[in-house]
Design a protein around this motif. Structure first.
Motif, PDB file in Angstrom:
ATOM      1  N   UNK A   1     117.132 -14.171   8.169  1.00 55.06           N
ATOM      2  CA  UNK A   1     117.873 -12.967   8.932  1.00 55.06           C
ATOM      3  C   UNK A   1     118.219 -13.440  10.090  1.00 55.06           C
ATOM      4  N   UNK A   2     117.517 -14.506  10.673  1.00 56.69           N
ATOM      5  CA  UNK A   2     117.998 -14.970  12.097  1.00 56.69           C
ATOM      6  C   UNK A   2     116.738 -15.361  13.031  1.00 56.69           C
ATOM      7  N   UNK A   3     115.638 -14.719  12.611  1.00 60.95           N
ATOM      8  CA  UNK A   3     114.336 -15.024  13.475  1.00 60.95           C
ATOM      9  C   UNK A   3     113.521 -16.007  12.810  1.00 60.95           C
ATOM     10  N   UNK A   4     113.651 -17.237  13.485  1.00 62.69           N
ATOM     11  CA  UNK A   4     112.740 -18.131  13.098  1.00 62.69           C
ATOM     12  C   UNK A   4     111.456 -18.367  13.994  1.00 62.69           C
ATOM     13  N   UNK A   5     111.400 -17.481  14.734  1.00 59.75           N
ATOM     14  CA  UNK A   5     110.034 -17.603  15.626  1.00 59.75           C
ATOM     15  C   UNK A   5     108.906 -16.990  15.008  1.00 59.75           C
ATOM     16  N   UNK A   6     108.499 -17.701  13.857  1.00 65.36           N
ATOM     17  CA  UNK A   6     107.319 -17.087  13.138  1.00 65.36           C
ATOM     18  C   UNK A   6     106.181 -17.844  13.100  1.00 65.36           C
ATOM     19  N   UNK A   7     105.071 -17.251  13.059  1.00 60.61           N
ATOM     20  CA  UNK A   7     103.858 -18.109  12.918  1.00 60.61           C
ATOM     21  C   UNK A   7     103.433 -17.684  11.729  1.00 60.61           C
TER      22      UNK A   7
END
Ligand code: PEP
Ligand code: MN
Length: 373
Positions: free
Chosen positions: A245-251
Motif C-alpha cells: 500500500x506504500x508504507x515500507x517503514x516496517x519492523x
C-alpha cells in the motif's frame, strides 16, 4: 521485477518522462512507483507486475535514469530480499534510524495507567540515555471485562511527557483505523513533541483492512507483530500488505508462538527466527521477550528468564527490543507479572550491550572466515 532508479532522481526531467513513457507502452505489464526516503537520499523503485519474464534485464538496465534492475525471486515483492539484491535498506523516523544493522531498546509500560507512572518511566529512560519507549493506550484483551486501555484520553499527557524527557519514538498498539486518527490529532494538539511507531498486535496480524489502512499512511512507521498461530510466511505476507500500500517503514516483531510446548513460558520463544527474517526480507527485526516469556522468573544463575530470552535474540542480530517495565508492577493494570522493575533497567541495558558486542564480534568473525573460503 524491480527497476531501481539513480538516487534523488528529478521527476520533472526529460529522462524520467522517457522512462515512464517506455513503461506505459509495455504490453501486459503494470507498475507501481515506491519512494524510499533514507537519511541522505531519496531512492525511487518501480515495481513491474505482469509478464516481466519477457523483458530483458540488460535492456531495462540501459533505460534512462535506471541504475539497476532486480528480478523478483520472493513472494514478498517489496520487503523481500531477492537474489542479487544487495540494497541496504533502513529508514529514519523522528531522528532515529531503523535498519538491520543497529539496535534500539523500547522499554516501557505495557499499558498506560496513570500520568505519574508514565512520568516515572520516561524519567528513568532519559536517565539511562534512552530515546524510545513502549506505551499501550489501546489494549486488546482476552476478556471483555478486563481493562481495555485509556485510549485517546491518555494520549495528550503521554506525548507531552515523552517530549519533556526527550523520547523520540513511542511504540503504541492500534486496533482500529480511528486510533491512528486519534494519535494524529493528539500529536497535533500537543505540538508534535514526540513520534509514534504504530504497533499491530499479534491478534491483528491478518486484519487485512487494518493493514491496508495503516499501509496507506506514510506518516508513521509500523511494528507488525508475528501472528501467534500462523506460519512465518503468512506473517511476512501480512507485512507485505503494508508495503504494497506504500508504507515500507516496517519492523517485524517476534513475540513467541502460542503452544503449550513452551510451558512454563507464556509463549514458545521464536527468536531463532531473527536471522531467518533478516535473510528473507529487508525488515529490521524486533523481539518482545516480555510477551514471549510472560513471567519474572529468575534462573538459577541470577538472570531473569526474560533477560535470557532477550539475549538469545540480541546475539542473533535483533534490531529492536520491546520490553515491559513498570514502576510498581503489583499496581499495573495489564501484564504486571512480566514487568521488570525500574531498578533493573541499567542491569537489563548492560546485559543487552554485552550481547550486542558479542553479536558484532560474531559478524566480524564470519567476515574473516567467509573470506578465507
Ligand atoms: C503488547 O505488546 O502489548 C501486546 C499485546 O503484544 P502481542 O500483540 O504480541 O500480544
Ligand atoms: Mn502486554
Amino acid at each position: 521485477m524491480i527497476v531501481i532508479l539513480q538516487p534523488n532522481i528529478n521527476k520533472n526531467s526529460n529522462e524520467y518522462h522517457q522512462l515512464i513513457a517506455y513503461l506505459d507502452n509495455l504490453a501486459n505489464i503494470t507498475y507501481r512507483i515506491h519512494e524510499v526516503r533514507g537519511d541522505q537520499q531519496v531512492l525511487t523503485e518501480i515495481y513491474l507486475i505482469g509478464d516481466t519474464k519477457s523483458l530483458s534485464k540488460e535492456e531495462m538496465q540501459s533505460l534512462p535514469t535506471v541504475e539497476r534492475v532486480v528480478r523478483i525471486s520472493q513472494e514478498y515483492r517489496v520487503l523481500g530480499r531477492h537474489t542479487d539484491d544487495h540494497r541496504i535498506y533502513s529508514f529514519e523516523y523522528n531522528g532515529v534510524t531503523f535498519g538491520q544493522n543497529n539496535l534500539h531498546v523500547f522499554a516501557g509500560l505495557c499499558a498506560v495507567d496513570t500520568p505519574q507512572h508514565v512520568e516515572i518511566m520516561m524519567r528513568a529512560l532519559q536517565e539511562h540515555g534512552q530515546v524510545c519507549t513502549r506505551m499501550g493506550a489501546y489494549k486488546p484483551r482476552t476478556s471483555p471485562y478486563a481493562f481495555q486501555g485509556h485510549g485517546k484520553e491518555c494520549l495528550n499527557y503521554v506525548f507531552e511527557l515523552a517530549g519533556k524527557y526527550g523520547i523520540k519514538v513511542i511504540a503504541m498498539e492500534i486496533t482500529h483505523e480511528t486510533h491512528v486518527q486519534e494519535i494524529q490529532q493528539a500529536l497535533k494538539e500537543t505540538g508534535n513533541p514526540t513520534g509514534v511507531m504504530l504497533q499491530i498486535g499479534t491478534r491483528n496480524t491478518q486484519n487485512f483492512e487494518l493493514l491496508k489502512y495503516v499501509g496507506r499512511q506514510q506518516e508513521f512507521p509500523v511494528l507488525l507483530k508475528r501472528g501467534f498461530g500462523i506460519t512465518l510466511e503468512e506473517s511476512l505476507n501480512a507485512a507485505e500488505y503494508l508495503a504494497r500500500e506504500g508504507n515500507r517503514d516496517v519492523v517485524f516483531g517476534l513475540r513467541g508462538m502460542k503452544s503449550n510446548l513452551g510451558d512454563p513460558h507464556r509463549n514458545f520463544v521464536d527468536f531463532t527466527h531473527v536471522p531467518v527474517v533478516k535473510r528473507l526480507t529487508h525488515m529490521p527485526v524486533c523481539i518482545d521477550p516480555s510477551h514471549s516469556v510472560g513471567t519474572r522468573a529468575r534462573a538459577s544463575d541470577g538472570l531473569l528468564e526474560i533477560q535470557h530470552a532477550t539475549i538469545q535474540g540480541v546475539i542473533a542480530g535483533a534490531n529492536m527490543i520491546l520490553v515491559d517495565f513498570h514502576p510498581h508492577p503489583e499496581k499495573a493494570l495489564v501484564d504486571g507479572p512480566q514487568a521488570l522493575l525500574l531498578k533493573e533497567l541499567p542491569f537489563f541495558l548492560e546485559d543487552v550491550q554485552i550481547a550486542r558486542e558479542a553479536y558484532e564480534k560474531r559478524v566480524a568473525l564470519a567476515a574473516q572466515y567467509n573470506n578465507m573460503i
